[in-house]
Write an enzyme that holds these catalytic residues in place. Structure first.
Site, PDB file in Angstrom:
ATOM      1  N   LYS A  22       0.810  -1.323  -0.074  1.00 25.39           N
ATOM      2  CA  LYS A  22       0.079   0.003   0.213  1.00 25.39           C
ATOM      3  C   LYS A  22       0.818   1.293   0.127  1.00 25.39           C
ATOM      4  CE  LYS A  22      -1.811   1.325   4.055  1.00 25.39           C
ATOM      5  NZ  LYS A  22      -1.334   2.751   4.590  1.00 25.39           N
ATOM      6  N   ASN A  23       1.885   1.202   0.865  1.00 27.57           N
ATOM      7  CA  ASN A  23       2.823   2.557   0.966  1.00 27.57           C
ATOM      8  C   ASN A  23       3.487   2.738   0.250  1.00 27.57           C
ATOM      9  OD1 ASN A  23       1.162   2.889   3.096  1.00 27.57           O
ATOM     10  ND2 ASN A  23       2.506   2.438   4.774  1.00 27.57           N
ATOM     11  N   ARG A  93      -4.935  10.328   4.639  1.00 25.76           N
ATOM     12  CA  ARG A  93      -3.793  11.320   4.901  1.00 25.76           C
ATOM     13  C   ARG A  93      -2.713  11.260   3.766  1.00 25.76           C
ATOM     14  NH1 ARG A  93      -0.356  13.814   8.449  1.00 25.76           N
ATOM     15  NH2 ARG A  93       1.827  13.204   7.649  1.00 25.76           N
ATOM     16  N   CYS A 117      -5.289  12.536  13.380  1.00 25.17           N
ATOM     17  CA  CYS A 117      -5.915  11.053  12.894  1.00 25.17           C
ATOM     18  C   CYS A 117      -5.570  10.341  14.217  1.00 25.17           C
ATOM     19  CB  CYS A 117      -5.211  10.817  11.588  1.00 25.17           C
ATOM     20  SG  CYS A 117      -3.432   9.939  12.104  1.00 25.17           S
ATOM     21  N   ARG A 122       0.257  14.115  13.709  1.00 24.64           N
ATOM     22  CA  ARG A 122       0.557  13.942  12.254  1.00 24.64           C
ATOM     23  C   ARG A 122       0.794  15.200  11.736  1.00 24.64           C
ATOM     24  NH1 ARG A 122      -1.491   8.291   9.722  1.00 24.64           N
ATOM     25  NH2 ARG A 122       0.700   8.473   8.768  1.00 24.64           N
ATOM     26  N   ASP A 305       4.199   0.068  12.286  1.00 24.63           N
ATOM     27  CA  ASP A 305       2.961  -0.491  11.622  1.00 24.63           C
ATOM     28  C   ASP A 305       2.819  -2.001  12.188  1.00 24.63           C
ATOM     29  OD1 ASP A 305       2.627   1.711  10.507  1.00 24.63           O
ATOM     30  OD2 ASP A 305       3.247   1.238   8.557  1.00 24.63           O
ATOM     31  N   ILE A 327       7.640   6.295  17.233  1.00 24.33           N
ATOM     32  CA  ILE A 327       7.258   6.946  16.060  1.00 24.33           C
ATOM     33  C   ILE A 327       6.079   7.832  16.177  1.00 24.33           C
ATOM     34  CG2 ILE A 327       6.893   7.011  13.552  1.00 24.33           C
ATOM     35  CD1 ILE A 327       9.608   5.713  14.360  1.00 24.33           C
ATOM     36  N   ARG A 397      -8.867  -0.427   4.380  1.00 27.13           N
ATOM     37  CA  ARG A 397      -7.765   0.503   3.917  1.00 27.13           C
ATOM     38  C   ARG A 397      -6.550  -0.010   3.417  1.00 27.13           C
ATOM     39  NH1 ARG A 397      -6.504   4.356   7.946  1.00 27.13           N
ATOM     40  NH2 ARG A 397      -4.764   4.591   6.643  1.00 27.13           N
TER      41      ARG A 397
HETATM   42  N1  EPU Z   1       6.083  14.279  11.134  1.00 27.72           N
HETATM   43  C1  EPU Z   1       6.185  15.547  11.694  1.00 27.72           C
HETATM   44  N2  EPU Z   1       5.914  16.509  10.690  1.00 27.72           N
HETATM   45  C2  EPU Z   1       5.848  16.010   9.381  1.00 27.72           C
HETATM   46  C3  EPU Z   1       5.754  14.623   9.158  1.00 27.72           C
HETATM   47  C4  EPU Z   1       5.881  13.961   9.974  1.00 27.72           C
HETATM   48  O1  EPU Z   1       6.482  15.974  12.923  1.00 27.72           O
HETATM   49  O2  EPU Z   1       5.542  16.998   8.736  1.00 27.72           O
HETATM   50  C5  EPU Z   1       6.313  13.278  12.448  1.00 27.72           C
HETATM   51  C6  EPU Z   1       5.119  12.231  12.633  1.00 27.72           C
HETATM   52  O3  EPU Z   1       4.359  12.708  13.256  1.00 27.72           O
HETATM   53  C7  EPU Z   1       5.829  10.879  13.110  1.00 27.72           C
HETATM   54  C8  EPU Z   1       7.126  11.100  12.543  1.00 27.72           C
HETATM   55  O4  EPU Z   1       7.411  12.183  12.095  1.00 27.72           O
HETATM   56  O5  EPU Z   1       6.114  10.978  14.473  1.00 27.72           O
HETATM   57  C9  EPU Z   1       7.330   9.937  11.371  1.00 27.72           C
HETATM   58  O6  EPU Z   1       6.247   9.966  10.447  1.00 27.72           O
HETATM   59  P1  EPU Z   1       6.180   9.884   8.814  1.00 27.72           P
HETATM   60  O7  EPU Z   1       6.435  10.907   8.107  1.00 27.72           O
HETATM   61  O8  EPU Z   1       7.445   8.887   8.680  1.00 27.72           O
HETATM   62  O9  EPU Z   1       4.901   9.049   8.711  1.00 27.72           O
HETATM   63  P2  EPU Z   1       4.044   9.318   7.388  1.00 27.72           P
HETATM   64  O10 EPU Z   1       4.908   9.424   6.200  1.00 27.72           O
HETATM   65  O11 EPU Z   1       2.880  10.226   7.575  1.00 27.72           O
HETATM   66  C10 EPU Z   1       3.965   6.535   6.662  1.00 27.72           C
HETATM   67  C11 EPU Z   1       3.217   5.556   6.660  1.00 27.72           C
HETATM   68  C12 EPU Z   1       2.556   5.153   7.885  1.00 27.72           C
HETATM   69  C13 EPU Z   1       3.939   4.741   8.768  1.00 27.72           C
HETATM   70  C14 EPU Z   1       4.836   5.720   8.859  1.00 27.72           C
HETATM   71  C15 EPU Z   1       5.965   5.348   9.563  1.00 27.72           C
HETATM   72  C16 EPU Z   1       2.324   6.030   4.069  1.00 27.72           C
HETATM   73  C17 EPU Z   1       1.450   6.491   3.116  1.00 27.72           C
HETATM   74  N3  EPU Z   1       2.248   6.117   5.676  1.00 27.72           N
HETATM   75  O12 EPU Z   1       3.604   7.787   7.238  1.00 27.72           O
HETATM   76  O13 EPU Z   1       1.691   4.067   7.332  1.00 27.72           O
HETATM   77  O14 EPU Z   1       3.264   4.230  10.001  1.00 27.72           O
HETATM   78  O15 EPU Z   1       5.122   6.210   7.679  1.00 27.72           O
HETATM   79  O16 EPU Z   1       6.625   4.390   9.119  1.00 27.72           O
HETATM   80  O17 EPU Z   1       3.410   5.608   3.545  1.00 27.72           O
HETATM   81  C18 EPU Z   1      -0.079   2.604   8.076  1.00 27.72           C
HETATM   82  O18 EPU Z   1       0.457   1.997   6.912  1.00 27.72           O
HETATM   83  O19 EPU Z   1      -0.950   1.974   8.646  1.00 27.72           O
HETATM   84  C19 EPU Z   1       0.642   3.735   8.196  1.00 27.72           C
HETATM   85  C20 EPU Z   1      -0.024   4.769   9.020  1.00 27.72           C
END
Ligand code: EPU
Length: 422
Positions: A22-23, A93, A117, A122, A305, A327, A397
């Protein structure tokens, strides 16, 4: 509203397969905004989030076709509106992933802020700061953000902490920017590498994906390519943990064991026997699992995850364990539901203290987020009696054909439109 009805306990046994990640599929789909039409993408997972991304891009003017083997073709990549429809953006998201490619190709995007969320606030500050560094201007209007740039120019992007979609947005924003972009403290997840591979096949010049420093030399435009999405390592991990928890014998096919090293290590620690081949892993377990303590971290560490699924396994393990979530701030929502099934877990800030019990009991539980749903299904497979999982839209999802896959392994699981517990 549909519910999942699960009769336990059961021992999973047999073989099953893993869908495309998915990701990975989500950023790759978003990146087709940048490319000429004609890309052919195999192994697109049949999931609600993927349908939402396709609907979002379609509502903005793109056209896709998908065949019965889940191969997607981009028929038209031109966008007609630079405003992302807010209902579709709010449903997922990951719609934040259109920000980089939209501004790069069309000079602007208006998109609603994703807001909080279930698993924490996030924020998107890393994404916005990165866009500003590449030369975009940002303005807010109520709930939406308007990002604009006459052109994007390469820059050095240093992420304060590793961010998966933040790194992916940077790859897409910088692929056609003027000059060189260097990402420091980049996310190293296999899904980032898969996106970089897709973009490179379309003509991008990205090197270093999979390490903490990625270099992107902007090119004028991107063409199209044929690509196969990497296997979903979280789905593979979930199925393997389920096999171990139910003291079963499960072979997970079409996966990439190289992406699962932290998971396989924990399963071995739990007492599982593993047979690892090039693209499959077989797990067998003949006793209650031993408890495994862990701390989630960025790749190649234990994925957040899979935290909920490991807590579910520890809930029935022989002894105590400590699980730290590093995380996301609020990713223990499954714990109160697991407790309804008899699990003994105490939360103190970012840490869950689990005392394994020798059996869970069936209960009516609510899915609170995607991975929590998976953990609750797994607990229900081990619990005696009929469990009912409500709010199952979360599971759709991110897990393709979950009932089909678990049923083929011997689980008694069915979807019910209006199941009533008397
Ligand atoms: N963060 C910030 N500011 C930002 C972006 C992130 O503070 O602008 C923080 C987040 O709140 C978190 C940390 O940085 O504490 C890392 O978050 P990251 O940006 O890596 O998460 P993401 O890109 O929003 C993706 C996956 C998630 C997975 C995380 C961590 C996708 C679409 N989503 O989220 O997947 O948990 O990386 O590996 O790729 C899931 O599939 O269930 C899922 C939530």
């Amino acid at each position: 509203m549909h519910k999942l009805v699960i009769n336990g306990p059961c021992q999973l046994s047999g073989e099953t397969w893993v869908s495309g990640a998915k990701n990975s599929a989500l950023p790759i789909l978003a990146s087709t905004i940048l490319c000429e039409p004609g890309s052919v993408i195999h192994r697109i997972p049949h999931l609600k989030d993927v349908t939402s991304m396709v609907s979002l891009l379609s509502a903005m003017g793109m056209v896709f076709s998908v065949d019965d083997k889940l191969t997607l073709t981009v028929e038209k990549s031109a966008i007609e509106s630079t405003t992302a429809p807010s209902d579709l953006v709010k449903s997922m998201r990951a719609s934040i992933l259109i920000l980089g490619p939209m501004v790069s190709r069309y000079g602007e995007v208006v998109i609603d802020l994703p807001g909080g969320c279930a698993i924490g606030p996030r924020p998107i500050n890393f994404h916005l700061n990165m866009m500003e560094k590449l030369g975009a201007s940002i303005s807010f209007n109520g709930d939406s953000v308007h990002i604009k740039a006459d052109k994007l120019v390469g820059a050095e992007i240093v992420f304060e902490r590793e961010t998966v979609t933040g790194t992916e947005n940077t790859l897409m924003a910088a692929a056609c920017a003027e000059g060189r972009t260097v990402i420091k403290n980049a996310a190293r997840e296999p899904e980032v590498v898969d996106l970089a591979d897709f973009l490179n096949k379309c003509g991008a010049k990205i090197s270093g994906a999979g390490t903490s420093q990625i270099v992107i030399d902007g090119v004028e435009k991107l063409s199209n390519c044929e690509h196969t999405v990497v296997p979903d390592r979280i789905e593979a991990g979930t199925l393997l943990i389920a096999g171990a928890m139910t003291q079963g014998n499960v072979e997970v096919l079409d996966c990439n064991p190289g992406h699962l090293s932290s998971v396989l290590k924990l399963l071995t620690e739990a007492g599982a026997k593993l047979d690892v081949k090039d693209s499959s892993v077989k797990v067998s377990m003949s006793s209650r699992p031993k408890p495994v303590s862990l701390s989630t971290s960025v790749y190649p560490g234990v994925p957040t995850d899979l935290q909920a699924q490991f807590i579910a396994m520890n809930a029935i393990a022989e002894g105590e364990s400590v699980v730290q979530e590093t995380i996301f701030e609020n990713r223990f929502m499954h714990v109160s539901e697991l407790k309804r099934m008899g699990a003994k877990v105490n939360i103190d800030r970012d840490t869950a203290y689990v005392t394994g019990v020798d059996g869970l009991h069936a209960s009516v539980v609510k899915a609170t987020d995607l991975r929590a749903s998976a953990a609750l299904i797994m607990a229900a497979l081990c619990a005696k009696g009929t469990s009912v999982l409500e709010d199952i839209y979360h599971i759709d999802r991110g897990y393709a054909n979950i009932e089909e896959k678990l049923s083929s392994l011997g689980a008694h699981i069915r979807r019910h439109p209006n199941y009533m517990v008397l």
